[in-house]
Write an enzyme that holds these catalytic residues in place. Sequence first.
Site, mmCIF file in Angstrom:
data_model
loop_
_atom_site.group_PDB
_atom_site.id
_atom_site.type_symbol
_atom_site.label_atom_id
_atom_site.label_comp_id
_atom_site.label_asym_id
_atom_site.label_seq_id
_atom_site.Cartn_x
_atom_site.Cartn_y
_atom_site.Cartn_z
ATOM 1 N N GLY A 213 4.560 -5.599 9.482
ATOM 2 C CA GLY A 213 3.890 -5.341 8.147
ATOM 3 C C GLY A 213 4.904 -4.971 7.079
ATOM 4 O O GLY A 213 5.994 -4.501 7.620
ATOM 5 N N ALA A 214 4.697 -5.115 5.845
ATOM 6 C CA ALA A 214 5.674 -5.021 4.777
ATOM 7 C C ALA A 214 5.938 -3.228 4.982
ATOM 8 O O ALA A 214 5.126 -2.486 5.566
ATOM 9 C CB ALA A 214 5.009 -5.360 3.365
ATOM 10 N N PRO A 215 6.989 -2.773 4.204
ATOM 11 C CA PRO A 215 7.046 -1.348 4.280
ATOM 12 C C PRO A 215 5.935 -0.528 3.501
ATOM 13 O O PRO A 215 5.492 -0.881 2.393
ATOM 14 C CB PRO A 215 8.382 -1.141 3.424
ATOM 15 C CG PRO A 215 9.095 -2.501 3.372
ATOM 16 C CD PRO A 215 8.028 -3.419 3.433
ATOM 17 N N GLY A 218 1.724 1.319 6.860
ATOM 18 C CA GLY A 218 1.041 2.222 7.858
ATOM 19 C C GLY A 218 1.339 1.982 9.371
ATOM 20 O O GLY A 218 0.694 2.417 10.158
ATOM 21 N N GLU A 436 4.146 -6.210 -27.410
ATOM 22 C CA GLU A 436 2.962 -6.051 -26.406
ATOM 23 C C GLU A 436 1.482 -6.432 -26.971
ATOM 24 O O GLU A 436 0.666 -6.738 -26.215
ATOM 25 C CB GLU A 436 2.993 -4.623 -26.106
ATOM 26 C CG GLU A 436 4.064 -3.767 -25.524
ATOM 27 C CD GLU A 436 4.588 -4.510 -24.237
ATOM 28 O OE1 GLU A 436 3.746 -5.188 -23.699
ATOM 29 O OE2 GLU A 436 6.000 -4.640 -24.237
ATOM 30 N N HIS A 439 1.360 -10.101 -25.691
ATOM 31 C CA HIS A 439 1.043 -10.452 -24.492
ATOM 32 C C HIS A 439 -0.511 -10.144 -24.369
ATOM 33 O O HIS A 439 -1.181 -10.986 -23.792
ATOM 34 C CB HIS A 439 1.635 -9.332 -23.609
ATOM 35 C CG HIS A 439 3.166 -9.293 -23.228
ATOM 36 N ND1 HIS A 439 3.496 -10.456 -22.665
ATOM 37 C CD2 HIS A 439 4.349 -8.516 -23.241
ATOM 38 C CE1 HIS A 439 4.649 -10.585 -22.442
ATOM 39 N NE2 HIS A 439 5.292 -9.255 -22.687
HETATM 40 P P1 ADP Z 1 5.517 1.889 7.472
HETATM 41 O O1 ADP Z 1 5.869 2.836 8.770
HETATM 42 O O2 ADP Z 1 4.588 0.815 7.649
HETATM 43 O O3 ADP Z 1 6.428 1.700 6.518
HETATM 44 P P2 ADP Z 1 4.142 4.362 7.145
HETATM 45 O O4 ADP Z 1 3.170 4.283 8.359
HETATM 46 O O5 ADP Z 1 5.468 5.506 7.546
HETATM 47 O O6 ADP Z 1 4.475 3.064 6.820
HETATM 48 O O7 ADP Z 1 3.089 4.922 5.901
HETATM 49 C C1 ADP Z 1 3.710 6.014 4.943
HETATM 50 C C2 ADP Z 1 2.440 6.828 4.397
HETATM 51 O O8 ADP Z 1 1.575 5.969 3.761
HETATM 52 C C3 ADP Z 1 1.558 7.483 5.735
HETATM 53 O O9 ADP Z 1 2.126 8.507 6.262
HETATM 54 C C4 ADP Z 1 0.214 7.468 5.054
HETATM 55 O O10 ADP Z 1 0.333 8.783 4.365
HETATM 56 C C5 ADP Z 1 0.319 6.395 4.087
HETATM 57 N N1 ADP Z 1 -0.472 5.278 4.478
HETATM 58 C C6 ADP Z 1 0.070 4.043 4.694
HETATM 59 N N2 ADP Z 1 -0.619 3.119 5.279
HETATM 60 C C7 ADP Z 1 -2.042 3.849 5.264
HETATM 61 C C8 ADP Z 1 -3.316 3.386 5.639
HETATM 62 N N3 ADP Z 1 -3.642 2.324 5.883
HETATM 63 N N4 ADP Z 1 -4.316 4.541 5.479
HETATM 64 C C9 ADP Z 1 -3.844 5.635 5.110
HETATM 65 N N5 ADP Z 1 -2.798 6.101 4.684
HETATM 66 C C10 ADP Z 1 -1.716 5.093 4.820
HETATM 67 ZN ZN ZN Z 2 7.019 -8.519 -22.318
#
Ligand code: ADP
Ligand code: ZN
Length: 629
Positions: A213-215, A218, A436, A439
């Site tokens: 999954g994207a950064p 979670g 703006e 837009h």
């Molecule tokens: P990843 O590892 O995918 O980059 P993380 O798990 O480290 O992301 O997520 C960073 C923070 O974002 C978590 O500590 C949480 O606070 C919040 N977060 C991310 N996804 C969720 C989710 N699905 N539900 C609740 N909080 C989330």
């Molecule tokens: Zn513009």
Amino acid sequence: MNVSNRSYSLGYLALAVLVMLALQYYVASLTIDTLAYSEFKTLLKAGKLRDITLGESSIAGMLDTAGLDQVLSAERAKALQHGAAGGARQFATVRIADAGLVTDLDAAHVRYAGQPDSRWLGTLLSWVAPALMVFVLWLVLARRMGGTMSGLTEIGKSKARVYLQKQTGVTFADVAGIDEARAELMEVVDFLRTPERYQRLGGKIPKGVLLLGAPGTGKTLLARAVAGEAGVPFFSMSGSEFVELFVGVGAARVRDLFAQAEQNAPCIIFIDELDALGKTRSLNLAGGQDEREQTLNQLLVEMDGFDPNKGVILMAATNRPEILDAALLRPGRFDRHVVLDRPDLKGREQILRVHVRKVRLAAAVDLHALAARTPGFAGADLANLVNEATLLAARHHKDMVDMEAFDQALDRIIGGLEKRNRIMIPLERQTVAYHEAGHTLVAEHRKHADPVARVSIIPRGIAGLGYTQQTPAEDRYLLRRSELLDRIDVLLGGRMAEQIVFGDVSTGAENDLQRATDMARQMITQYGMSQSLGLPCYERAPGPFLPGGAASARGEREYSEWTARAIDDEIRVTLAQAAERVRQTLLAERARLDGLATLLLEKEVLDRAALDAFLHTDATQPAAEPVLS
Ligand code: ADP
Ligand code: ZN
Ligand code: MG
């Protein structure tokens, strides 16, 4: 920078301490007389000493200087009297082993007391100063050698490292909006809780679960939640921690990790950022990447060797699955893939709900509306939004976090920090306001454009001089050609408004033009939406989770010179046609354009309610005095 600063300040500290000691010594030598031990004994017997303090290595006290010449040589007596006979002076002497000292003191009937050695500072310094010098030297060397030295000190640690976290303290209740992924992992939790049920049937539990999954979606959170939910120990390490300077260290760590885990079964091993370790192995003639490959090989060996039925489950996370070595992904290794999408509207609302649990929220805060205004936000972004809003509310001494705080936090996250004190000359402000307003009006006029939620002409870090924020009515996964064209129109609205009003254009539209061009290019080269170039796909989309992820798909042109030229022409035509459409729209709406720009100059920020109020007043009535002469 930090390292050098620290070594300098340590050096100064050492110097300061040395100078202080020298000074102290000098001052002491002026006021305190040093006696030979024999003189001390003589004077003691003669009753010239009192208030004696016995240290470990020294003796101090008061010396009565009257009549010294009767006990000592005349010369010495004069020296001790410092020109004035009579009165008391401090003295000190070096203590030597003398069994009869106490007897003598008793015999002289003086008051005496023991004292802890007051020279501890000196003693300490004699140890610390050389150590300090070695340390400073080491820092300097380490900097010279570009960090190699820290690698050296790390080797020994590989064995002693503890990866274990007994309880993560995170449960599924902390994870929201990714229900499918959660359901997938429920099975793993179930297995860890009651392995017998699965073993009885002879089933094989998956060895490895890979979270994709994207950064910020979670992944790490979910892995910890699985451990917390199952109530098992959690061994976690990041892929980059395995990659070391010295060949073999990473591999040793992998062995170590698995050995520790096996002793603690049932448990979870979690390797975060697996891509740092599991990049595709290459034919490497130079042998530069040996260490990483060895570590990866060791990981593969360990994965084959361990038996999941003992209750060790391997999990890993990555946002770049496309660069992982195929061997990691084959059945029997990370064979279960769980994809974490960016949350949809409902998911975003749920995630916000999780994060406001601990926040004192004003009743008027509408999480649903906030979710609607944050398309594309991942879980981490939403967590950040709640936190920012809380901080802003605290800064303004509010009792509760209200919607206004959320509005400001969102502005700040999307647009960057306000630069209120950036001074703009009036003409620039007018330009931005018209830009703006352009837009916004075009967005109002295009059927498929997302409605505008907020317009601002407050200068900001990221968004530049102003911005128009649109909110999609729902999450979209497919876009039609007509919708894409409407989006291009909205992007060009700013530039065309400037052109119409001022007869001149500014640099403020750079980002708009870039995005419009990208969109037109994608329509032509990826989506087959071009009239003259037809259906072929000329360029591939980059990696799924990161912009520009798949390196191989970039920079490689798979079409002829002629096509390249045709693409460029087509982009130009698409944009020119869009510009003309926008011009017509804005010319027809000239009165409102002036009115909206004036309103913006006055209010700086307009939200949806203010916009509605403006748009629903009669546009035919004379607009407020145009700002320009
Ligand atoms: P990843 O590892 O995918 O980059 P993380 O798990 O480290 O992301 O997520 C960073 C923070 O974002 C978590 O500590 C949480 O606070 C919040 N977060 C991310 N996804 C969720 C989710 N699905 N539900 C609740 N909080 C989330
Ligand atoms: Zn513009
Ligand atoms: Mg992570």
